[in-house]
Design a protein around this motif. Structure first.
Motif, PDB file in Angstrom:
ATOM      1  N   SER A  40      22.761  14.950 -48.900  1.00 29.84           N
ATOM      2  CA  SER A  40      22.128  16.187 -48.491  1.00 29.84           C
ATOM      3  C   SER A  40      23.122  17.051 -47.717  1.00 29.84           C
ATOM      4  O   SER A  40      23.930  16.534 -46.950  1.00 29.84           O
ATOM      5  N   VAL A  41      23.049  18.366 -47.947  1.00 30.37           N
ATOM      6  CA  VAL A  41      23.829  19.324 -47.163  1.00 30.37           C
ATOM      7  C   VAL A  41      22.926  20.482 -46.781  1.00 30.37           C
ATOM      8  O   VAL A  41      21.978  20.799 -47.498  1.00 30.37           O
ATOM      9  N   CYS A  42      23.201  21.080 -45.623  1.00 31.58           N
ATOM     10  CA  CYS A  42      22.466  22.284 -45.227  1.00 31.58           C
ATOM     11  C   CYS A  42      23.383  23.186 -44.422  1.00 31.58           C
ATOM     12  O   CYS A  42      24.254  22.722 -43.690  1.00 31.58           O
ATOM     13  N   VAL A  43      23.178  24.475 -44.590  1.00 33.49           N
ATOM     14  CA  VAL A  43      23.924  25.466 -43.834  1.00 33.49           C
ATOM     15  C   VAL A  43      23.291  25.572 -42.452  1.00 33.49           C
ATOM     16  O   VAL A  43      22.071  25.696 -42.316  1.00 33.49           O
ATOM     17  N   MET A  44      24.126  25.491 -41.412  1.00 30.77           N
ATOM     18  CA  MET A  44      23.633  25.591 -40.046  1.00 30.77           C
ATOM     19  C   MET A  44      23.712  27.032 -39.557  1.00 30.77           C
ATOM     20  O   MET A  44      22.821  27.514 -38.895  1.00 30.77           O
ATOM     21  N   ASP A  45      24.798  27.691 -39.833  1.00 29.91           N
ATOM     22  CA  ASP A  45      25.009  29.100 -39.514  1.00 29.91           C
ATOM     23  C   ASP A  45      26.134  29.595 -40.402  1.00 29.91           C
ATOM     24  O   ASP A  45      26.503  28.926 -41.374  1.00 29.91           O
ATOM     25  N   GLY A  46      26.723  30.726 -40.067  1.00 28.08           N
ATOM     26  CA  GLY A  46      27.729  31.324 -40.928  1.00 28.08           C
ATOM     27  C   GLY A  46      28.922  30.465 -41.278  1.00 28.08           C
ATOM     28  O   GLY A  46      29.470  30.572 -42.354  1.00 28.08           O
ATOM     29  N   ASN A  47      29.345  29.568 -40.373  1.00 30.28           N
ATOM     30  CA  ASN A  47      30.541  28.781 -40.656  1.00 30.28           C
ATOM     31  C   ASN A  47      30.384  27.297 -40.352  1.00 30.28           C
ATOM     32  O   ASN A  47      31.374  26.582 -40.266  1.00 30.28           O
ATOM     33  N   ARG A  48      29.159  26.829 -40.188  1.00 32.81           N
ATOM     34  CA  ARG A  48      28.940  25.394 -39.978  1.00 32.81           C
ATOM     35  C   ARG A  48      27.971  24.853 -41.027  1.00 32.81           C
ATOM     36  O   ARG A  48      27.029  25.522 -41.435  1.00 32.81           O
ATOM     37  N   LEU A  49      28.244  23.622 -41.432  1.00 34.90           N
ATOM     38  CA  LEU A  49      27.472  22.942 -42.453  1.00 34.90           C
ATOM     39  C   LEU A  49      27.202  21.530 -41.962  1.00 34.90           C
ATOM     40  O   LEU A  49      28.051  20.927 -41.297  1.00 34.90           O
ATOM     41  N   ALA A  50      26.030  20.989 -42.269  1.00 40.04           N
ATOM     42  CA  ALA A  50      25.707  19.600 -41.939  1.00 40.04           C
ATOM     43  C   ALA A  50      25.563  18.814 -43.232  1.00 40.04           C
ATOM     44  O   ALA A  50      25.101  19.336 -44.248  1.00 40.04           O
ATOM     45  N   SER A  51      25.956  17.534 -43.191  1.00 40.69           N
ATOM     46  CA  SER A  51      25.817  16.670 -44.363  1.00 40.69           C
ATOM     47  C   SER A  51      25.315  15.302 -43.943  1.00 40.69           C
ATOM     48  O   SER A  51      25.659  14.798 -42.881  1.00 40.69           O
ATOM     49  N   GLY A  52      24.473  14.694 -44.790  1.00 44.40           N
ATOM     50  CA  GLY A  52      23.970  13.346 -44.565  1.00 44.40           C
ATOM     51  C   GLY A  52      24.451  12.435 -45.677  1.00 44.40           C
ATOM     52  O   GLY A  52      24.535  12.850 -46.841  1.00 44.40           O
ATOM     53  N   SER A  53      24.755  11.166 -45.330  1.00 46.10           N
ATOM     54  CA  SER A  53      25.447  10.295 -46.275  1.00 46.10           C
ATOM     55  C   SER A  53      24.919   8.869 -46.277  1.00 46.10           C
ATOM     56  O   SER A  53      24.252   8.423 -45.340  1.00 46.10           O
ATOM     57  N   ASP A  54      25.301   8.149 -47.325  1.00 41.02           N
ATOM     58  CA  ASP A  54      25.033   6.714 -47.422  1.00 41.02           C
ATOM     59  C   ASP A  54      25.789   5.915 -46.369  1.00 41.02           C
ATOM     60  O   ASP A  54      25.523   4.734 -46.178  1.00 41.02           O
ATOM     61  N   ASP A  55      26.750   6.543 -45.667  1.00 39.18           N
ATOM     62  CA  ASP A  55      27.460   5.835 -44.597  1.00 39.18           C
ATOM     63  C   ASP A  55      26.676   5.850 -43.273  1.00 39.18           C
ATOM     64  O   ASP A  55      27.206   5.502 -42.228  1.00 39.18           O
TER      65      ASP A  55
END
Length: 107
Positions: A36-51
């Motif tokens: 999963s990925v989501c945009v947090m604001d103009g230049n930040r992104l969050a990602s969730g992983s199997d790790d």
């Protein structure tokens, strides 16, 4: 605008130019599939992983700003709740709320 982010089984996040279809950037740092990925604001992104982690990325530099740890199984969903809080869902049967403005603590 004209950018799209995608997660992959190869543990990377790619930023795409939707006008040309070209890959603008590849973010590396997870050790498991990115679910999963989501945009947090103009230049930040969050990602969730199997790790079992969530990573916060600076899309300007491509660097990982922060790694959020606390889940005990794969993270399959991340989303911004508001300007300061990020929610994550995991196969450990929990939903966690994270404060992204200070230490990244689970609140």
């Amino acid at each position: 605008g004209n950018r799209l982010a995608s997660g992959s089984d190869d543990s990377t996040i790619k930023i795409w130019d939707t006008s040309t279809g070209g890959c603008l950037q590849t973010l590396q740092g997870h050790t498991g599939s990115v679910n999963s990925v989501c945009v947090m604001d103009g230049n930040r992104l969050a990602s969730g992983s199997d790790d079992n982690t969530i990573k916060i990325w600076d899309t300007t530099t491509g660097g990982c700003l922060q790694t959020l740890q606390g889940h005990t199984d794969r993270v399959f969903s991340v989303c911004m709740m508001d300007g300061n809080r990020l929610a994550s869902g995991s196969d450990d049967s929990t939903i966690k709320i994270w404060d992204t403005t200070t230490t990244g603590a689970c609140v």
